[in-house]
Write a protein that holds these residues in place. Structure first.
Motif, PDB file in Angstrom:
ATOM      1  N   SER A 143     -33.646  -3.079  -4.448  1.00 42.31           N
ATOM      2  CA  SER A 143     -33.891  -1.848  -3.379  1.00 42.31           C
ATOM      3  C   SER A 143     -32.728  -2.178  -2.348  1.00 42.31           C
ATOM      4  N   LEU A 144     -31.831  -1.032  -1.960  1.00 47.50           N
ATOM      5  CA  LEU A 144     -30.922  -1.024  -0.941  1.00 47.50           C
ATOM      6  C   LEU A 144     -31.208  -0.359   0.348  1.00 47.50           C
ATOM      7  N   ILE A 145     -30.898  -0.859   1.478  1.00 50.65           N
ATOM      8  CA  ILE A 145     -31.022  -0.352   2.792  1.00 50.65           C
ATOM      9  C   ILE A 145     -29.623  -0.398   3.324  1.00 50.65           C
ATOM     10  N   PHE A 146     -29.038   0.788   3.822  1.00 57.17           N
ATOM     11  CA  PHE A 146     -28.063   0.974   4.816  1.00 57.17           C
ATOM     12  C   PHE A 146     -28.531   0.905   6.199  1.00 57.17           C
ATOM     13  N   ASP A 147     -28.270   0.102   6.997  1.00 56.50           N
ATOM     14  CA  ASP A 147     -28.671   0.279   8.721  1.00 56.50           C
ATOM     15  C   ASP A 147     -27.354   0.672   9.132  1.00 56.50           C
ATOM     16  N   PHE A 148     -27.612   1.891   9.779  1.00 58.73           N
ATOM     17  CA  PHE A 148     -26.311   2.487  10.429  1.00 58.73           C
ATOM     18  C   PHE A 148     -26.573   2.396  11.824  1.00 58.73           C
ATOM     19  N   GLU A 149     -27.403   1.442  12.429  1.00 63.10           N
ATOM     20  CA  GLU A 149     -27.591   1.601  13.715  1.00 63.10           C
ATOM     21  C   GLU A 149     -26.058   1.318  14.508  1.00 63.10           C
ATOM     22  N   ASN A 150     -25.268   0.674  14.167  1.00 61.99           N
ATOM     23  CA  ASN A 150     -24.050   0.593  14.912  1.00 61.99           C
ATOM     24  C   ASN A 150     -22.846   1.307  14.221  1.00 61.99           C
ATOM     25  N   LEU A 151     -23.060   2.099  13.376  1.00 66.71           N
ATOM     26  CA  LEU A 151     -21.841   2.919  12.824  1.00 66.71           C
ATOM     27  C   LEU A 151     -21.665   4.039  13.733  1.00 66.71           C
ATOM     28  N   GLU A 152     -20.470   3.999  13.961  1.00 66.21           N
ATOM     29  CA  GLU A 152     -20.121   5.297  15.114  1.00 66.21           C
ATOM     30  C   GLU A 152     -19.388   6.508  14.510  1.00 66.21           C
ATOM     31  N   TYR A 153     -18.901   6.310  13.073  1.00 67.35           N
ATOM     32  CA  TYR A 153     -18.150   7.245  12.653  1.00 67.35           C
ATOM     33  C   TYR A 153     -18.192   7.070  11.070  1.00 67.35           C
ATOM     34  N   ILE A 154     -18.239   8.443  10.437  1.00 66.62           N
ATOM     35  CA  ILE A 154     -18.223   8.301   8.853  1.00 66.62           C
ATOM     36  C   ILE A 154     -17.459   9.621   8.489  1.00 66.62           C
ATOM     37  N   SER A 155     -16.320   9.127   7.588  1.00 63.64           N
ATOM     38  CA  SER A 155     -15.435  10.437   7.040  1.00 63.64           C
ATOM     39  C   SER A 155     -15.973  10.837   5.728  1.00 63.64           C
ATOM     40  N   SER A 156     -15.359  11.819   5.116  1.00 65.50           N
ATOM     41  CA  SER A 156     -15.682  12.253   3.796  1.00 65.50           C
ATOM     42  C   SER A 156     -15.478  11.163   3.072  1.00 65.50           C
ATOM     43  N   ALA A 157     -14.514  10.363   3.164  1.00 63.88           N
ATOM     44  CA  ALA A 157     -14.305   8.926   2.124  1.00 63.88           C
ATOM     45  C   ALA A 157     -15.490   8.145   2.368  1.00 63.88           C
ATOM     46  N   GLY A 158     -16.030   8.197   3.446  1.00 65.86           N
ATOM     47  CA  GLY A 158     -17.253   7.205   3.379  1.00 65.86           C
ATOM     48  C   GLY A 158     -18.544   8.041   2.754  1.00 65.86           C
ATOM     49  N   LEU A 159     -18.635   9.267   2.840  1.00 64.75           N
ATOM     50  CA  LEU A 159     -19.564  10.040   2.231  1.00 64.75           C
ATOM     51  C   LEU A 159     -19.466  10.204   0.676  1.00 64.75           C
ATOM     52  N   ARG A 160     -18.298   9.985   0.363  1.00 66.32           N
ATOM     53  CA  ARG A 160     -17.969   9.872  -1.249  1.00 66.32           C
ATOM     54  C   ARG A 160     -18.702   8.567  -1.710  1.00 66.32           C
ATOM     55  N   VAL A 161     -18.341   7.440  -0.775  1.00 64.20           N
ATOM     56  CA  VAL A 161     -19.015   6.185  -1.493  1.00 64.20           C
ATOM     57  C   VAL A 161     -20.375   6.236  -1.628  1.00 64.20           C
ATOM     58  N   LEU A 162     -20.951   6.868  -0.417  1.00 65.41           N
ATOM     59  CA  LEU A 162     -22.562   7.052  -0.695  1.00 65.41           C
ATOM     60  C   LEU A 162     -23.082   7.701  -1.755  1.00 65.41           C
ATOM     61  N   ILE A 163     -22.226   8.858  -2.149  1.00 62.33           N
ATOM     62  CA  ILE A 163     -22.877   9.518  -3.293  1.00 62.33           C
ATOM     63  C   ILE A 163     -22.549   8.817  -4.550  1.00 62.33           C
ATOM     64  N   LEU A 164     -21.589   8.054  -4.622  1.00 61.06           N
ATOM     65  CA  LEU A 164     -21.201   7.096  -5.717  1.00 61.06           C
ATOM     66  C   LEU A 164     -22.346   5.857  -5.928  1.00 61.06           C
TER      67      LEU A 164
END
Length: 99
Positions: A41-62
């Motif tokens: 099981s995998l959880i990403f906690d983005f509480e302290n994430l300030e910005y995500i670009s399309s490159a980051g979105l690509r990683v999430l889809i991967l």
């Protein structure tokens, strides 16, 4: 980009802070891929994430594509309003489990 990994049994939580952009996305991907096979099981906690670009979105889809065949749950939690808006504009709110 800051990443803190925490295992609770076979559940991995990755707390990600700062930014996931063109420069940091390869490191983000490597950190995740290094853990593949170690969690159920995998959880990403983005509480302290300030910005995500399309490159980051690509990683999430991967990540989603790699986990889906084995039905491994993948959740994104503690998303701030600006990141939530990026997900909404990209349509990711319809394809990822964002809580």
């Amino acid at each position: 980009m800051d990443i803190v990994k925490n295992y609770d049994g076979k559940e991995l939580t990755m707390k990600v802070g700062d930014r996931i952009d063109t420069v940091t996305a390869p490191d983000f991907e490597k950190e995740i891929m290094d853990e593949m096979g170690n969690f159920d099981s995998l959880i990403f906690d983005f509480e302290n994430l300030e910005y995500i670009s399309s490159a980051g979105l690509r990683v999430l889809i991967l990540v989603q594509k790699k986990l889906k065949p084995d039905a491994i749950p993948f959740v994104i939690k503690n998303v701030n309003d600006s990141i939530r808006e990026i997900f909404r504009m990209a349509g990711f709110n319809k394809i990822l489990d964002i809580q």
